[in-house]
Design a protein around this motif. Structure first.
Motif, PDB file in Angstrom:
ATOM      1  N   ASN A 153      -2.707  -0.763  16.224  1.00  0.00           N
ATOM      2  CA  ASN A 153      -1.817  -1.655  15.675  1.00  0.00           C
ATOM      3  C   ASN A 153      -2.323  -2.104  14.387  1.00  0.00           C
ATOM      4  O   ASN A 153      -3.713  -2.663  14.207  1.00  0.00           O
ATOM      5  CB  ASN A 153      -1.435  -2.689  16.463  1.00  0.00           C
ATOM      6  N   GLY A 154      -1.520  -2.622  13.269  1.00  0.00           N
ATOM      7  CA  GLY A 154      -2.319  -3.172  12.044  1.00  0.00           C
ATOM      8  C   GLY A 154      -1.247  -3.852  10.962  1.00  0.00           C
ATOM      9  O   GLY A 154       0.077  -3.543  11.410  1.00  0.00           O
ATOM     10  N   THR A 155      -1.629  -4.363  10.136  1.00  0.00           N
ATOM     11  CA  THR A 155      -0.623  -4.911   9.161  1.00  0.00           C
ATOM     12  C   THR A 155      -1.007  -4.468   7.930  1.00  0.00           C
ATOM     13  O   THR A 155      -2.176  -4.355   7.406  1.00  0.00           O
ATOM     14  CB  THR A 155      -0.875  -6.374   8.975  1.00  0.00           C
ATOM     15  N   ILE A 156      -0.251  -3.609   6.943  1.00  0.00           N
ATOM     16  CA  ILE A 156      -0.304  -3.134   5.599  1.00  0.00           C
ATOM     17  C   ILE A 156      -0.953  -4.204   4.868  1.00  0.00           C
ATOM     18  O   ILE A 156      -0.138  -5.218   4.718  1.00  0.00           O
ATOM     19  CB  ILE A 156       0.993  -2.418   5.236  1.00  0.00           C
ATOM     20  N   ILE A 157      -2.239  -4.154   4.146  1.00  0.00           N
ATOM     21  CA  ILE A 157      -2.403  -5.042   3.387  1.00  0.00           C
ATOM     22  C   ILE A 157      -2.644  -4.664   1.832  1.00  0.00           C
ATOM     23  O   ILE A 157      -2.332  -5.263   0.907  1.00  0.00           O
ATOM     24  CB  ILE A 157      -3.989  -5.772   3.599  1.00  0.00           C
ATOM     25  N   GLN A 158      -2.486  -3.122   1.729  1.00  0.00           N
ATOM     26  CA  GLN A 158      -2.399  -2.647   0.374  1.00  0.00           C
ATOM     27  C   GLN A 158      -1.732  -1.334   0.297  1.00  0.00           C
ATOM     28  O   GLN A 158      -1.799  -0.449   1.186  1.00  0.00           O
ATOM     29  CB  GLN A 158      -3.796  -2.691  -0.363  1.00  0.00           C
ATOM     30  N   ILE A 159      -0.974  -1.159  -0.574  1.00  0.00           N
ATOM     31  CA  ILE A 159      -0.267   0.277  -0.785  1.00  0.00           C
ATOM     32  C   ILE A 159      -0.537   0.729  -2.198  1.00  0.00           C
ATOM     33  O   ILE A 159      -0.321  -0.081  -3.420  1.00  0.00           O
ATOM     34  CB  ILE A 159       1.442   0.432  -0.719  1.00  0.00           C
TER      35      ILE A 159
ATOM     36  N   ALA B 184       7.304   9.670   2.091  1.00  0.00           N
ATOM     37  CA  ALA B 184       7.305   9.095   3.357  1.00  0.00           C
ATOM     38  C   ALA B 184       7.055   7.535   3.450  1.00  0.00           C
ATOM     39  O   ALA B 184       7.884   6.815   4.269  1.00  0.00           O
ATOM     40  CB  ALA B 184       5.968   9.532   4.344  1.00  0.00           C
ATOM     41  N   ILE B 185       6.387   7.028   2.623  1.00  0.00           N
ATOM     42  CA  ILE B 185       6.401   5.520   2.124  1.00  0.00           C
ATOM     43  C   ILE B 185       7.842   5.073   1.845  1.00  0.00           C
ATOM     44  O   ILE B 185       8.262   4.020   2.349  1.00  0.00           O
ATOM     45  CB  ILE B 185       5.524   5.133   1.062  1.00  0.00           C
ATOM     46  N   LYS B 186       8.289   5.808   1.161  1.00  0.00           N
ATOM     47  CA  LYS B 186       9.742   5.062   0.635  1.00  0.00           C
ATOM     48  C   LYS B 186      10.729   5.407   1.736  1.00  0.00           C
ATOM     49  O   LYS B 186      11.842   4.478   2.113  1.00  0.00           O
ATOM     50  CB  LYS B 186      10.308   6.166  -0.444  1.00  0.00           C
ATOM     51  N   GLU B 187      10.823   6.442   2.527  1.00  0.00           N
ATOM     52  CA  GLU B 187      11.437   6.735   3.648  1.00  0.00           C
ATOM     53  C   GLU B 187      11.503   5.812   4.844  1.00  0.00           C
ATOM     54  O   GLU B 187      12.407   5.323   5.470  1.00  0.00           O
ATOM     55  CB  GLU B 187      11.370   8.288   4.317  1.00  0.00           C
ATOM     56  N   LEU B 188      10.233   5.413   4.924  1.00  0.00           N
ATOM     57  CA  LEU B 188       9.835   4.428   6.298  1.00  0.00           C
ATOM     58  C   LEU B 188      10.130   2.923   5.456  1.00  0.00           C
ATOM     59  O   LEU B 188       9.854   1.940   6.351  1.00  0.00           O
ATOM     60  CB  LEU B 188       8.519   4.449   6.681  1.00  0.00           C
ATOM     61  N   ASN B 189      10.400   2.887   4.189  1.00  0.00           N
ATOM     62  CA  ASN B 189      10.402   1.434   3.491  1.00  0.00           C
ATOM     63  C   ASN B 189       8.983   0.779   3.813  1.00  0.00           C
ATOM     64  O   ASN B 189       9.041  -0.153   4.072  1.00  0.00           O
ATOM     65  CB  ASN B 189      11.469   0.676   4.016  1.00  0.00           C
ATOM     66  N   LEU B 190       7.942   1.273   3.577  1.00  0.00           N
ATOM     67  CA  LEU B 190       6.733   0.700   4.166  1.00  0.00           C
ATOM     68  C   LEU B 190       6.354  -0.349   2.937  1.00  0.00           C
ATOM     69  O   LEU B 190       6.432   0.173   1.461  1.00  0.00           O
ATOM     70  CB  LEU B 190       5.405   1.760   4.266  1.00  0.00           C
ATOM     71  N   GLU B 191       5.851  -1.487   3.245  1.00  0.00           N
ATOM     72  CA  GLU B 191       5.436  -2.342   2.296  1.00  0.00           C
ATOM     73  C   GLU B 191       4.315  -3.375   2.766  1.00  0.00           C
ATOM     74  O   GLU B 191       4.158  -3.197   3.954  1.00  0.00           O
ATOM     75  CB  GLU B 191       6.534  -3.115   1.675  1.00  0.00           C
ATOM     76  N   GLU B 192       3.852  -4.081   1.840  1.00  0.00           N
ATOM     77  CA  GLU B 192       2.707  -4.795   2.288  1.00  0.00           C
ATOM     78  C   GLU B 192       3.137  -5.789   3.129  1.00  0.00           C
ATOM     79  O   GLU B 192       4.438  -6.212   3.107  1.00  0.00           O
ATOM     80  CB  GLU B 192       2.043  -5.583   1.020  1.00  0.00           C
ATOM     81  N   ASN B 193       2.394  -6.382   4.177  1.00  0.00           N
ATOM     82  CA  ASN B 193       2.457  -7.224   5.145  1.00  0.00           C
ATOM     83  C   ASN B 193       3.332  -6.807   6.404  1.00  0.00           C
ATOM     84  O   ASN B 193       3.714  -7.514   7.279  1.00  0.00           O
ATOM     85  CB  ASN B 193       3.039  -8.771   4.671  1.00  0.00           C
ATOM     86  N   GLN B 194       3.692  -5.726   6.110  1.00  0.00           N
ATOM     87  CA  GLN B 194       4.543  -5.105   7.442  1.00  0.00           C
ATOM     88  C   GLN B 194       3.424  -4.333   8.425  1.00  0.00           C
ATOM     89  O   GLN B 194       2.183  -4.041   8.488  1.00  0.00           O
ATOM     90  CB  GLN B 194       5.140  -3.689   6.676  1.00  0.00           C
ATOM     91  N   GLU B 195       3.941  -4.739   9.636  1.00  0.00           N
ATOM     92  CA  GLU B 195       3.138  -4.167  10.811  1.00  0.00           C
ATOM     93  C   GLU B 195       3.407  -2.805  11.083  1.00  0.00           C
ATOM     94  O   GLU B 195       4.566  -2.039  10.927  1.00  0.00           O
ATOM     95  CB  GLU B 195       3.610  -4.618  12.132  1.00  0.00           C
ATOM     96  N   VAL B 196       2.322  -1.968  11.105  1.00  0.00           N
ATOM     97  CA  VAL B 196       2.463  -0.527  11.519  1.00  0.00           C
ATOM     98  C   VAL B 196       1.491  -0.055  12.707  1.00  0.00           C
ATOM     99  O   VAL B 196       0.403  -0.739  13.067  1.00  0.00           O
ATOM    100  CB  VAL B 196       2.216   0.367  10.158  1.00  0.00           C
ATOM    101  N   ILE B 197       1.729   1.220  13.039  1.00  0.00           N
ATOM    102  CA  ILE B 197       0.771   1.480  14.143  1.00  0.00           C
ATOM    103  C   ILE B 197       0.046   2.986  13.351  1.00  0.00           C
ATOM    104  O   ILE B 197       0.992   3.942  13.123  1.00  0.00           O
ATOM    105  CB  ILE B 197       1.470   2.171  15.348  1.00  0.00           C
ATOM    106  N   ALA B 198      -1.137   2.881  13.379  1.00  0.00           N
ATOM    107  CA  ALA B 198      -1.908   4.214  12.733  1.00  0.00           C
ATOM    108  C   ALA B 198      -2.424   4.948  14.068  1.00  0.00           C
ATOM    109  O   ALA B 198      -2.748   4.527  15.189  1.00  0.00           O
ATOM    110  CB  ALA B 198      -3.192   3.719  12.027  1.00  0.00           C
ATOM    111  N   MET B 199      -1.971   6.316  13.867  1.00  0.00           N
ATOM    112  CA  MET B 199      -2.223   7.068  14.892  1.00  0.00           C
ATOM    113  C   MET B 199      -3.069   8.138  14.354  1.00  0.00           C
ATOM    114  O   MET B 199      -2.828   8.684  13.306  1.00  0.00           O
ATOM    115  CB  MET B 199      -0.719   7.611  15.696  1.00  0.00           C
ATOM    116  N   ILE B 200      -3.883   8.817  15.478  1.00  0.00           N
ATOM    117  CA  ILE B 200      -4.921   9.997  15.011  1.00  0.00           C
ATOM    118  C   ILE B 200      -4.915  10.855  16.230  1.00  0.00           C
ATOM    119  O   ILE B 200      -5.110  10.603  17.239  1.00  0.00           O
ATOM    120  CB  ILE B 200      -6.024   9.415  14.511  1.00  0.00           C
ATOM    121  N   LYS B 201      -4.812  12.157  15.656  1.00  0.00           N
ATOM    122  CA  LYS B 201      -4.924  13.192  16.865  1.00  0.00           C
ATOM    123  C   LYS B 201      -6.333  13.217  17.308  1.00  0.00           C
ATOM    124  O   LYS B 201      -7.411  12.939  16.673  1.00  0.00           O
ATOM    125  CB  LYS B 201      -4.543  14.374  16.347  1.00  0.00           C
TER     126      LYS B 201
END
Lengths: 133, 291
Positions: free
Chosen positions: A76-82, A108-125
């Motif tokens: 889990n984390g918060t976007i600080i820069q795009i 994908a950024i547009k589709e998910l409306n990702l922006e700074e300060n948003q909380e996201v989950i980073a996932m890695i196989k």
């Protein structure tokens, strides 16, 4: 590449494969599958400090905590820069274990409306993570 | 087993250096000496061959004394069972290929010479003079000539450095083969990381006359042990920025590969740098090539 330090907390061996769990913090564990065993690689020891490495392009971003997908490595984390390019964008995420970078499609950024300060989950196989001493 | 424990003061381009060596090489090993020019690499080989006298110390090979300053022992070069191959071939220009090989034999052994000609694929060249040969052909002759002396120790002073990559790769194969087939102890001077990793069991890194590092090629050249199983070393030939990523072009043997990298990875990277490219065994696809 993304690089985090952690301690090996679990090693499950079957044949020449090992499923290694690395505790990067108290709450965040990262699992990886490698073609090594404690017999072939001296660094595979419970409690050993190890680096986990993975490429930015292998980091999947998600919004919802309860997604039914097979990815077990979730941070889990918060976007600080795009940083947006025409096709690819770089997303820097602040997490409990430090900054993590993901490179995803700009679409994908547009589709998910990702922006700074948003909380996201980073996932890695599992199979995208390397270990290094 | 070669035991070299010698010192020699040398005048190099960079000034005076004190070569101070203490090294042991197991019989049958393929060893590389790596280091900048003026570090004392060639002098090391020359001292082993008996072409350069150490100021002090001793050289033992299989418990026989080849050099001992205190007891005033200095075995003549021709009695050392050492063959030397240089970058510039050093063939006799007035002799044919066959003549060059025959000249090198201390005792005539036609059958052995035939075997070498066959092994080094020199059959079509035996009546030619060196001036008519290509660089790769000359070096094959030089190698065969070295072997004609039936050496136990083969010294190679950057033998492939002047050759283009294709010929170099082929000659590396020859080197590996003859090293094994003739039970040689081989000592190579090389700057080519790929070559060193491919051929050598052990590397000695020489800096200003001292051995500063030794071990297997991966121990010496790859700082970090990494679990990735898809690992190659190569040379950076191009770095270009594309949007938010960089595309790094790397030459691995004769193959050009491209790797996506981030700014943090390319910060210290420039064209010509040696790099390790690593991925997990899980990533590559494998295809059978229809012949």
């Amino acid at each position: 590449m993304n690089r985090f330090s952690g301690k090996i907390s679990k090693i499950e061996v079957n044949g020449s494969l090992s499923l290694v769990t690395v505790a990067a913090s108290e709450r965040i564990t990262i699992k990886t599958i490698i073609i090594e065993t404690p017999e072939t690689a001296a660094y595979l020891k419970i409690g050993n400090t190890i680096q986990v490495l993975f490429k930015e392009t292998e980091v999947v971003l998600g919004l919802n905590q309860k997604q039914a997908i097979s990815l077990q490595n979730r941070i889990n984390g918060t976007i600080i820069q795009i940083e947006k390019g025409a096709l690819l964008s770089k997303v820097v995420i602040d997490t409990e274990i430090g900054s993590l970078v993901s490179v995803v499609s700009t679409e994908a950024i547009k589709e998910l409306n990702l922006e700074e300060n948003q909380e996201v989950i980073a996932m890695i196989k599992l199979n995208e993570i390397m270990l290094s001493e | 087993m070669i035991k070299l424990n010698v010192s020699k003061s040398l005048d190099s381009v960079e000034g005076k250096i004190n070569l101070r060596l203490n090294l042991q090489i197991e019989k049958g090993q393929f060893v590389t000496i790596y280091g900048e020019s003026g570090a004392g690499k060639t002098s090391t080989l020359r001292m082993l061959a008996g072409l350069l006298q150490p100021d002090d110390g001793e050289v033992y090979v299989d418990n026989e004394v080849w050099f001992n300053k205190q007891n005033n022992i200095d075995r003549a070069p021709q009695k050392r069972k050492v063959a030397y191959v240089f970058q510039d071939y050093a063939l006799f220009p007035h002799l044919t290929v066959k003549g060059n090989l025959e000249f090198a034999q201390t005792t005539k052994d036609t059958a052995y010479l035939e075997e070498l000609i066959l092994k080094m694929e020199l059959g079509e060249l035996i009546n030619r003079k060196p001036a008519t040969l290509s660089g790769g052909q000359k070096q094959r002759v030089a190698l065969a000539r070295a072997l004609a002396q039936k050496p136990e120790i083969l010294l190679l002073d950057e033998p492939l450095a002047a050759l283009d990559i294709k010929i170099r790769l082929k000659l590396q194969e020859y080197l590996r083969q003859i090293h094994q087939e003739y039970n040689l102890t081989t000592i190579l001077i090389s700057h080519d990381l790929g070559e060193i990793i491919k051929l050598s069991d052990r590397v000695f890194v020489l800096e200003k006359g001292q051995i500063i590092k030794s071990g297997s090629p991966t121990e010496v050249f790859v700082d970090q042990q990494i679990s990735g199983k898809f690992k190659f070393t190569g040379e950076v030939t191009k770095i270009e920025k594309q949007e938010v990523v960089y595309i790094v072009t790397v030459l691995i043997d004769q193959n050009v590969v491209k790797v996506i990298a981030q700014e943090t990875e390319i910060n210290n990277l420039k064209i010509g740098d040696k790099v390790m490219v690593a991925s997990k065994a899980f990533n590559p696809l494998i295809y059978k090539i229809d012949e």
